[in-house]
Design a protein around this motif. Structure first.
Motif, mmCIF file in Angstrom:
data_model
loop_
_atom_site.group_PDB
_atom_site.id
_atom_site.type_symbol
_atom_site.label_atom_id
_atom_site.label_comp_id
_atom_site.label_asym_id
_atom_site.label_seq_id
_atom_site.Cartn_x
_atom_site.Cartn_y
_atom_site.Cartn_z
ATOM 1 N N ALA A 149 1.018 50.859 124.596
ATOM 2 C CA ALA A 149 0.216 52.339 125.459
ATOM 3 C C ALA A 149 -0.249 52.774 124.648
ATOM 4 C CB ALA A 149 0.300 51.572 127.032
ATOM 5 N N ALA A 150 0.157 53.663 124.005
ATOM 6 C CA ALA A 150 -0.158 55.380 122.975
ATOM 7 C C ALA A 150 0.434 55.960 124.112
ATOM 8 C CB ALA A 150 -1.252 54.918 123.137
ATOM 9 N N GLY A 151 2.054 55.174 124.655
ATOM 10 C CA GLY A 151 2.863 56.722 125.439
ATOM 11 C C GLY A 151 2.192 56.773 126.694
ATOM 12 N N LYS A 152 1.489 56.270 126.895
ATOM 13 C CA LYS A 152 1.464 56.585 128.193
ATOM 14 C C LYS A 152 1.264 55.467 129.724
ATOM 15 C CE LYS A 152 -2.041 59.601 126.243
ATOM 16 N NZ LYS A 152 -2.583 58.956 125.082
ATOM 17 N N GLY A 153 2.115 54.351 129.214
ATOM 18 C CA GLY A 153 2.484 53.248 129.721
ATOM 19 C C GLY A 153 3.856 53.635 131.071
ATOM 20 N N ASP A 221 7.833 71.023 131.456
ATOM 21 C CA ASP A 221 7.058 69.933 131.725
ATOM 22 C C ASP A 221 6.508 69.221 133.116
ATOM 23 O OD1 ASP A 221 8.793 68.599 130.080
ATOM 24 O OD2 ASP A 221 11.010 68.884 130.963
ATOM 25 N N GLU A 222 5.454 70.540 132.851
ATOM 26 C CA GLU A 222 4.371 70.209 134.141
ATOM 27 C C GLU A 222 3.158 69.689 133.285
ATOM 28 O OE1 GLU A 222 4.370 71.271 137.153
ATOM 29 O OE2 GLU A 222 5.941 72.555 136.993
ATOM 30 N N GLY A 223 2.318 68.706 134.029
ATOM 31 C CA GLY A 223 1.215 67.846 133.910
ATOM 32 C C GLY A 223 0.957 67.116 133.092
ATOM 33 N N PRO A 224 -0.317 66.266 133.308
ATOM 34 C CA PRO A 224 0.072 64.787 132.126
ATOM 35 C C PRO A 224 0.891 64.140 131.460
ATOM 36 C CG PRO A 224 -2.085 65.597 131.890
ATOM 37 C CD PRO A 224 -1.217 66.674 132.809
ATOM 38 N N ASN A 225 0.857 63.294 130.632
ATOM 39 C CA ASN A 225 1.811 63.379 129.172
ATOM 40 C C ASN A 225 1.283 63.106 128.886
ATOM 41 O OD1 ASN A 225 4.769 62.528 129.415
ATOM 42 N ND2 ASN A 225 4.686 60.583 130.311
ATOM 43 N N THR A 226 1.407 63.158 127.415
ATOM 44 C CA THR A 226 0.821 63.684 125.635
ATOM 45 C C THR A 226 1.185 62.002 124.619
ATOM 46 O OG1 THR A 226 2.102 64.951 125.179
ATOM 47 C CG2 THR A 226 0.446 65.730 126.827
ATOM 48 N N GLY A 227 0.672 62.577 124.048
ATOM 49 C CA GLY A 227 1.496 61.944 122.654
ATOM 50 C C GLY A 227 2.359 62.632 122.281
ATOM 51 N N GLY A 228 3.111 64.281 122.377
ATOM 52 C CA GLY A 228 4.223 64.672 122.333
ATOM 53 C C GLY A 228 3.044 66.377 121.665
ATOM 54 N N MET A 229 3.612 67.158 122.504
ATOM 55 C CA MET A 229 4.042 68.515 122.538
ATOM 56 C C MET A 229 4.915 68.983 121.932
ATOM 57 S SD MET A 229 0.890 68.906 123.983
ATOM 58 C CE MET A 229 1.033 70.695 124.551
ATOM 59 N N GLY A 230 5.826 68.803 121.373
ATOM 60 C CA GLY A 230 6.348 70.062 120.267
ATOM 61 C C GLY A 230 7.833 69.311 120.060
ATOM 62 N N ASN A 286 11.549 52.307 119.138
ATOM 63 C CA ASN A 286 9.380 52.382 118.917
ATOM 64 C C ASN A 286 10.417 52.360 116.971
ATOM 65 O OD1 ASN A 286 7.925 52.990 121.068
ATOM 66 N ND2 ASN A 286 9.299 55.136 120.683
ATOM 67 N N CYS A 287 9.388 51.035 116.399
ATOM 68 C CA CYS A 287 8.932 50.795 115.234
ATOM 69 C C CYS A 287 8.728 51.681 113.977
ATOM 70 C CB CYS A 287 8.471 49.198 114.682
ATOM 71 S SG CYS A 287 6.907 49.826 115.438
ATOM 72 N N ARG A 288 8.940 53.062 114.223
ATOM 73 C CA ARG A 288 7.931 53.928 113.676
ATOM 74 C C ARG A 288 8.937 55.270 113.265
ATOM 75 N NH1 ARG A 288 6.032 56.977 117.826
ATOM 76 N NH2 ARG A 288 5.691 55.412 119.540
ATOM 77 N N PHE A 289 8.656 56.461 112.668
ATOM 78 C CA PHE A 289 9.046 57.686 113.133
ATOM 79 C C PHE A 289 8.118 58.151 114.409
ATOM 80 C CE2 PHE A 289 10.457 58.211 108.786
ATOM 81 C CZ PHE A 289 11.538 58.664 108.955
ATOM 82 N N GLY A 290 8.189 58.844 115.416
ATOM 83 C CA GLY A 290 7.676 59.698 115.892
ATOM 84 C C GLY A 290 7.259 60.348 116.173
ATOM 85 N N ASP A 291 5.841 60.928 116.667
ATOM 86 C CA ASP A 291 5.259 62.243 116.190
ATOM 87 C C ASP A 291 5.022 62.626 117.541
ATOM 88 O OD1 ASP A 291 3.183 63.182 115.792
ATOM 89 O OD2 ASP A 291 1.337 62.315 115.315
ATOM 90 N N PRO A 292 5.678 63.836 117.519
ATOM 91 C CA PRO A 292 5.422 64.922 116.465
ATOM 92 C C PRO A 292 7.488 65.172 115.555
ATOM 93 C CG PRO A 292 5.941 66.487 118.366
ATOM 94 C CD PRO A 292 5.848 64.881 118.709
#
Ligand code: AMP
Ligand code: GLY
Length: 447
Positions: A149-153, A221-230, A286-292
């Protein structure tokens, strides 16, 4: 050798940047890549999810090794298809990628391997899920979509009403596409989070490395989840003892368990952990490197990435050196205004020195959502646009370098978090709840 990198984000730019430094690599292709990867090799416009197209490309260009960044082609079986065609690839098979692709499968695996994780039940019907959820205390559980779910599940409902809405939208509303057909209701854990990575080939687990990432869009840590902010490495609480415990209790049992199951894991394994009072507990694999996370780990990796990926593909990781450096690295993601919601793209980026990865402040700049406009201008092309990586002897130095680079780059509506790695600064770590001593005190050893 000719190496193909699959993907188009900051993670793939970091992988391409590191692979390009290898003496083994004479030519680098990136599919589809972005404006940054174009400076490390040749971009080929084939999407990361187009397994047929990638296979045709690898055969036609006689690619010696393919390195896959994102999970979607892995879950779709890219490694199986390449292996059938006699091509070497750094990616787990579809059977092994279930560790990320199906949360319920991963839970069963952890149960079999006796790896600590939150108790969970899986449901296919909203009625059953609702009656179970409503029988539990408010705020005592989290709800997860079973598939990708692209990190949003993941939803963390605090009230009965929120739990009801979450279940109905996930199962009946199909809120996460196919991912939500089945869901898990899992005990809620508390504690600091850490991402741990190791190269795995069958039962062999390389030296592990840890990083922390930030998922919410706003400071504190306010606001919605993202793919990664840092992200940053090393975490202020990461000790050799904790690393050894994670290796012994999580990474090695899982690698052995997957071999025993007949679905051996080859690739990079990412364990998302929560450091609970009972010890490190798995949130997800996860089966991969994290981003970021990848953007801070590639500068830290002292060994040759091409050699490691080739060794995993050829089954000789045990004889291959994987050495992580001692320094600190911090990355800050610069996003389009409005991300993770609606945002504009096609906006010119200023302050980047030419199209290179280096800028005046010595920080590394990895591109995520960028493309080259007709006149050679770098334009925004996605939600996450650029990733500035600072390096130093300690987090303070690395952080200052990253933020100095962020300050010199701009585009209309640009947003970034201003608190990345702040909690890891010596003053904060000494007074805050996440000091090494505080965390060491929380961790029991497993009976
Ligand atoms: P995931 O997509 O599985 O990484 O989950 C996203 C975020 O949800 C994690 O980084 C955690 O902060 C949170 N989370 C997931 N599972 C749990 C859990 N069982 N207890 C508490 N927080 C959780
Ligand atoms: N940084 C989190 C992820 O890649 O899933």
């Amino acid at each position: 050798m000719r190496v193909l990198v699959v993907g188009n984000g900051g993670r793939e730019h970091a992988l391409a940047w590191k692979l390009a430094q290898s003496d083994l690599v004479s030519e680098l292709l990136i599919a589809p890549g972005n404006a940054g990867t174009a400076t490390a090799g040749e971009n080929v416009p084939i999407n990361a999810e187009d397994v047929d197209g990638l296979l045709a490309l690898a055969l036609e260009r006689e690619v010696d090794l393919t390195v896959v960044g994102p999970e979607v082609p892995m879950v779709a079986g890219i490694a199986d298809r390449f292996a059938e065609a006699g091509l070497k690839i750094f990616a787990p098979t579809a059977a092994a990628a279930r560790i990320e692709g199906s949360k319920s499968w991963a839970k069963e695996l952890m149960r079999r391997c006796n790896v600590r994780t939150a108790e969970a039940r899986s449901f296919d019907s909203s009625e059953d899920a609702l009656s179970y959820a409503l029988s539990r205390p408010e705020g005592s559980f989290v709800i997860k979509a079973d598939g990708l779910a692209a990190g949003k599940g993941v939803l963390l409902p605090d009230t009965r009403q929120e739990a009801t809405d979450a279940i109905v939208s996930m199962i009946d509303g199909n809120a996460f596409g196919n991912a939500g057909g089945r869901l898990l209701i899992e005990d809620r854990m508390t504690g600091p989070e850490v991402s741990v990575f190791a190269f795995v080939q069958g039962e062999h687990v390389s030296a592990e490395v840890a990083a922390c990432d930030y998922k919410r869009v706003g400071d504190d840590d306010e606001g919605p989840n993202t793919g990664g902010m840092g992200a940053y490495t090393p975490p202020e609480f990461w000790t050799p003892e904790l690393a050894a415990q994670v290796r012994r209790e999580v990474l090695e049992p899982v690698a052995r368990g997957m071999v025993a199951d007949g679905s051996p894991y080859n690739g990079v394994l990412y364990a998302g952990l929560m450091l609970t009072e009972d010890g490190p507990s798995v949130i997800e694999f996860n089966c991969r490197f994290g981003d970021p996370e990848c953007e801070v780990l590639m500068p830290l990796l002292e060994s040759d990435l091409a050699e490691i990926c080739l060794a995993v593909a050829e089954g000789r990781l045990l004889e291959t050196e994987v050495r992580w450096g001692e320094g600190a690295h911090v990355c800050v993601v610069m996003t389009s205004g409005g991300y993770p919601g609606r945002h504009r793209t096609g906006l010119p980026v200023s302050g980047l020195a030419a199209t290179g990865t280096e800028n005046g402040a010595d920080a590394l700049i990895f591109h995520a959502g960028t493309r080259v406009g007709e006149d050679g201008q770098i334009l925004t092309a996605g939600g996450r646009v650029l990733v500035a990586v600072g390096s130093g002897e300690d987090i303070a130095q690395a952080r200052a370098e990253a933020y100095s680079a962020v300050g010199s780059i701009s585009f209309d509506g640009e947003h970034h978090r201003s608190d990345i790695a702040e909690r890891a600064l010596p003053a904060a770590a000494a007074t805050g709840g996440s000091s090494s001593a505080a965390i060491a005190g929380r961790l029991g050893t497993r009976e």
